[in-house]
Scaffold this active site. Structure first.
Site, PDB file in Angstrom:
ATOM      1  N   TYR A 146       0.854  -1.188   0.000  1.00 35.51           N
ATOM      2  CA  TYR A 146       0.000   0.000   0.000  1.00 35.51           C
ATOM      3  C   TYR A 146       0.885   1.232   0.000  1.00 35.51           C
ATOM      4  O   TYR A 146       1.813   1.344   0.806  1.00 35.51           O
ATOM      5  CB  TYR A 146      -0.922   0.016   1.225  1.00 35.51           C
ATOM      6  CG  TYR A 146      -1.824   1.237   1.283  1.00 35.51           C
ATOM      7  CD1 TYR A 146      -2.835   1.413   0.348  1.00 35.51           C
ATOM      8  CD2 TYR A 146      -1.651   2.212   2.257  1.00 35.51           C
ATOM      9  CE1 TYR A 146      -3.663   2.536   0.391  1.00 35.51           C
ATOM     10  CE2 TYR A 146      -2.476   3.343   2.307  1.00 35.51           C
ATOM     11  CZ  TYR A 146      -3.479   3.499   1.367  1.00 35.51           C
ATOM     12  OH  TYR A 146      -4.291   4.606   1.398  1.00 35.51           O
ATOM     13  N   ASP A 241       9.399   3.079  -0.300  1.00 34.76           N
ATOM     14  CA  ASP A 241       8.342   3.766   0.437  1.00 34.76           C
ATOM     15  C   ASP A 241       8.595   3.508   1.919  1.00 34.76           C
ATOM     16  O   ASP A 241       8.218   2.473   2.455  1.00 34.76           O
ATOM     17  CB  ASP A 241       6.969   3.243  -0.001  1.00 34.76           C
ATOM     18  CG  ASP A 241       5.839   3.925   0.770  1.00 34.76           C
ATOM     19  OD1 ASP A 241       6.129   4.666   1.724  1.00 34.76           O
ATOM     20  OD2 ASP A 241       4.667   3.694   0.411  1.00 34.76           O
ATOM     21  N   LYS A 269       4.460   9.918   8.275  1.00 36.28           N
ATOM     22  CA  LYS A 269       4.252   9.456   9.652  1.00 36.28           C
ATOM     23  C   LYS A 269       5.224  10.076  10.667  1.00 36.28           C
ATOM     24  O   LYS A 269       5.013  11.188  11.126  1.00 36.28           O
ATOM     25  CB  LYS A 269       4.272   7.933   9.685  1.00 36.28           C
ATOM     26  CG  LYS A 269       3.122   7.353   8.816  1.00 36.28           C
ATOM     27  CD  LYS A 269       2.824   5.914   9.071  1.00 36.28           C
ATOM     28  CE  LYS A 269       1.883   5.330   8.032  1.00 36.28           C
ATOM     29  NZ  LYS A 269       0.512   5.102   8.439  1.00 36.28           N
TER      30      LYS A 269
HETATM   31  N1  PMP Z   1       2.920   4.376   2.197  1.00 35.37           N
HETATM   32  C1  PMP Z   1       2.865   3.520   3.215  1.00 35.37           C
HETATM   33  C2  PMP Z   1       3.901   2.443   3.326  1.00 35.37           C
HETATM   34  C3  PMP Z   1       1.853   3.627   4.169  1.00 35.37           C
HETATM   35  O1  PMP Z   1       1.791   2.760   5.188  1.00 35.37           O
HETATM   36  C4  PMP Z   1       0.896   4.666   4.042  1.00 35.37           C
HETATM   37  C5  PMP Z   1      -0.228   4.853   5.045  1.00 35.37           C
HETATM   38  N2  PMP Z   1      -0.427   3.888   5.956  1.00 35.37           N
HETATM   39  C6  PMP Z   1       0.999   5.523   2.964  1.00 35.37           C
HETATM   40  C7  PMP Z   1       2.030   5.375   2.065  1.00 35.37           C
HETATM   41  C8  PMP Z   1       0.031   6.642   2.795  1.00 35.37           C
HETATM   42  O2  PMP Z   1       0.224   7.624   3.750  1.00 35.37           O
HETATM   43  P1  PMP Z   1      -0.960   8.611   4.166  1.00 35.37           P
HETATM   44  O3  PMP Z   1      -1.993   7.784   4.832  1.00 35.37           O
HETATM   45  O4  PMP Z   1      -0.284   9.603   5.066  1.00 35.37           O
HETATM   46  O5  PMP Z   1      -1.443   9.254   2.917  1.00 35.37           O
END
Ligand code: PMP
Length: 414
Positions: A146, A241, A269
């Site tokens: 994700y 990511d 985060k």
């Molecule tokens: N990349 C990863 C690995 C994530 O875990 C998340 C959210 N859990 C995102 C991108 C997206 O981040 P956001 O919810 O701040 O848009």
């Protein structure tokens, strides 16, 4: 005991009238475990309190950002000061320089970094950058990975490794999805097959270096290096990511932990210390593609927001203290060991995947090292466990396939 959760129930009913599903992000609706979500009113350290005044040990930690726990004193002080100085200017501020320098110092592979407002924006922009820099259109992502909710990345499951992507969400058109190729996590050969099929067309491979969004699945020894070798060989870019793993599995993220540098890194985060922040960074050469230096447009009214930057700076500064990551890892390890013991006594199969302070309890007798093995876990069993733990005052992620997080504020006793 049965907790009184009447106020949360009422608030949820009200929310459903005016917010789709009553929530501003679907995972909060407890769809995977059933029941009504708790409305939380307050957090302090490792604890949260719900609208009925019940107290819980929190292992969600806002889904990762709160590595220092709730309402960390220095973070709150930094936010308060920044807010008092003015919440937003839409002009450069010194705090942006400060946090950019912290990120550049933490990651060998990052010489320049652009701040955005969420992980979604970070990955979306990183893809655009990879495409702009390489002049290629296709991307490879992994099943079960994700990367936020931008169109090209909402392609996740169902298809075989070599199939073209099919959208995972209504509203994502086939034309968006068709340039997204799916790989199999922990299987570099699945990516090699894509490069064989499209040797000149793949702009980038984007991966969570430690999978977090199918539950925690650590990379095999040769997986990340395999991706590094393949992307280099084909003049394609490797995007890590690290929205979850950045400043989580080590101060320098998965790249420090596994000794592999990405071409583009996505962060989020933790760097926002609980405020809405994302970032993407790379070499100066690649970042020269980004406007106003280069032809790839990307912008944001609230990007680099001073209150958010202040929270991030205060968080990263505390994470630089010696021994933080060893202590976090040790705490998480003892929690995992205790849980494993209890489950063994009860003769319930449990597989705990853990990398430092992120872990997932899979109700699974076998090894969990792929999307396929993740899906073989007992979801109903997890749901029962989740609700039982809640009654005992422990707030876990409301899904069998999410990571739970330990913060520096959790005590050794728990
Ligand atoms: N990349 C990863 C690995 C994530 O875990 C998340 C959210 N859990 C995102 C991108 C997206 O981040 P956001 O919810 O701040 O848009």
């Amino acid at each position: 005991r049965t907790l009184n959760r009447e106020r949360s129930r009422q608030l949820y009913d009200t929310a459903k009238d005016v917010i789709p599903g009553g929530v501003n992000s679907p995972a909060r609706s407890w769809g995977a475990v059933g029941g009504n979500p708790l409305f939380l009113t307050r957090g302090s350290g490792s604890r949260v309190w719900d609208a009925d005044g019940n107290e819980y040990i929190d292992y969600v930690c806002s889904w990762g950002p709160l590595i220092l726990g709730h309402a960390n004193e220095s973070v709150v002080a930094a936010i308060t000061q920044a807010a008092a100085d003015g919440t937003s200017f839409g002009a450069p501020t010194e705090r942006e320089n400060e946090i950019a320098q912290l990120v550049v110092d933490a990651y060998e592979s990052i010489e320049m970094v652009r701040f955005v407002n969420s992980g979604t924006e970070a990955t979306m922009s990183a893809l655009r950058l990879a495409r702009a820099y390489t002049g290629r259109s296709k991307i490879v992502k992994f099943e079960g990975g994700y990367h936020g909710h931008s169109d090209a990345l909402l392609v996740a499951a169902g298809s075989g490794a070599l199939a073209h992507g099919v959208p995972d969400s209504a509203g994502v058109t086939a034309s968006f999805a068709q340039d997204t190729l799916l790989g199999v996590f922990n299987d570099p050969a699945s990516v090699e097959a894509h490069f064989d099929a499209f040797p000149e067309d793949i702009a980038c491979v984007i991966v969570e270096p430690v999978a977090g969004n199918m539950g925690v699945v650590p990379p095999h020894d040769r997986f990340l290096q395999g991706l590094r070798d393949l992307t280099e060989k084909h003049n394609s870019l490797l995007i890590f990511d690290e929205v979850i793993t950045g400043f989580r599995v080590e101060y320098g993220g998965a790249q420090q932990r596994y000794g592999i540098n990405a071409d583009i890194t996505c962060l989020g985060k933790i760097i926002g210390g609980g405020m809405p922040v994302g970032a993407y960074g790379s070499s100066a050469e690649i970042m020269a593609t980004v406007a106003p230096l280069g032809a790839m447009y990307q912008a944001g009214t609230l990007s680099g927001n001073p209150v958010a930057m202040a929270a991030g700076i205060a968080t990263l500064e505390q994470l630089q203290e010696p021994g933080v990551y060893n202590a976090l890892g040790a705490k998480a390890a003892s929690l995992a060991a205790g849980l494993q013991e209890v489950f063994a006594e009860a003769e319930i199969p449990l597989r705990i995947n853990r990398v430092s302070s992120m872990m997932t309890l899979f109700f699974n007798a076998g090894e969990v090292n792929s999307w396929e093995t993740v899906l073989a876990s007992d979801r109903e069993g997890f749901g029962r466990f989740f609700h039982r733990m809640l009654e005992e005052g422990v707030y876990l992620p409301p899904s069998p396939f999410e990571a739970m997080f330990v913060s520096t504020a959790h005590s050794d006793a728990i």
